[in-house]
Motif scaffolding. Structure first.
Motif, short mmCIF file in Angstrom:
data_model
loop_
_atom_site.label_atom_id
_atom_site.label_comp_id
_atom_site.label_asym_id
_atom_site.label_seq_id
_atom_site.Cartn_x
_atom_site.Cartn_y
_atom_site.Cartn_z
N TYR A 79 -15.53 32.76 -35.33
CA TYR A 79 -14.20 33.28 -35.03
C TYR A 79 -14.02 34.77 -35.34
N GLU A 156 -10.29 24.92 -40.81
CA GLU A 156 -10.66 25.42 -39.49
C GLU A 156 -9.53 25.21 -38.48
N ASP A 157 -8.87 24.06 -38.54
CA ASP A 157 -7.73 23.81 -37.64
C ASP A 157 -6.63 24.84 -37.85
N LYS A 160 -7.71 28.29 -36.42
CA LYS A 160 -7.57 28.33 -34.94
C LYS A 160 -6.11 28.54 -34.55
#
Length: 166
Positions: A79, A156-157, A160
């Motif tokens: 990312y 991570e969710d 994002k």
């Protein structure tokens, strides 16, 4: 009886150090950070304005920390071009060379610095690893403690989601 309880609670509040109330809280501005990385780079929160920042508080001697680091390296790789930045803050007191060797051996792809006592207090560290996710405006989005698979997935969710925000 009620008056005694109120007085006791008031005295308890006075007995707690003011720094305890300054702990980083979700929805509040992230406490300031001013450190020098193991490679000599000056780092402050201002460096990360406009980025989603993951601050990983770890120690080289901490097994769950060591297990979480490869995941953070992968997140940064995955990312980073979308606006994610990762900062490692080591709690290995006075062992900068040991931290440098550890960083080189693990092939970190993000800066690492030693966390001073003030930073540790401001971020209310109680266990390791502790990861703070800071949004693009410098606001604490979440604090994650531990390195379980569920914790790493939730982190991570959130990353994002925050990267998708303007």
């Amino acid at each position: 009886m009620r008056i005694r309880l109120v007085v006791a609670m008031f005295l308890l509040v006075l007995a707690v150090p003011a720094s305890s109330f300054a702990m980083a809280q979700k929805g509040q501005p992230a406490p300031p950070i001013k450190v020098v990385s193991t490679s000599g780079q000056q780092i402050s929160l201002a460096n990360y304005h406009g980025y989603v920042l993951v601050i990983d508080f770890f120690a080289t001697w901490c097994p769950p920390c060591r297990e979480a680091i490869p995941h953070l390296i992968a997140l940064n790789r995955k990312y980073g071009k979308q606006g994610l930045q990762v900062l490692g803050l080591s709690l290995d007191e006075g062992d900068e060379q040991g931290v440098k060797d550890f960083v080189a051996g693990k092939r970190f792809n993000y800066p690492v610095a030693l966390a001073n006592e003030g930073i540790q207090t401001d971020y209310g560290l109680r266990s390791l690893p502790t990861v703070y996710v800071i949004d693009k405006k410098g606001i604490v989005a979440e604090r994650f403690m531990g390195g379980s698979d569920a914790t790493l997935k939730s982190m991570e969710d959130l990353i994002k989601k925050l990267l998708a925000e303007p």
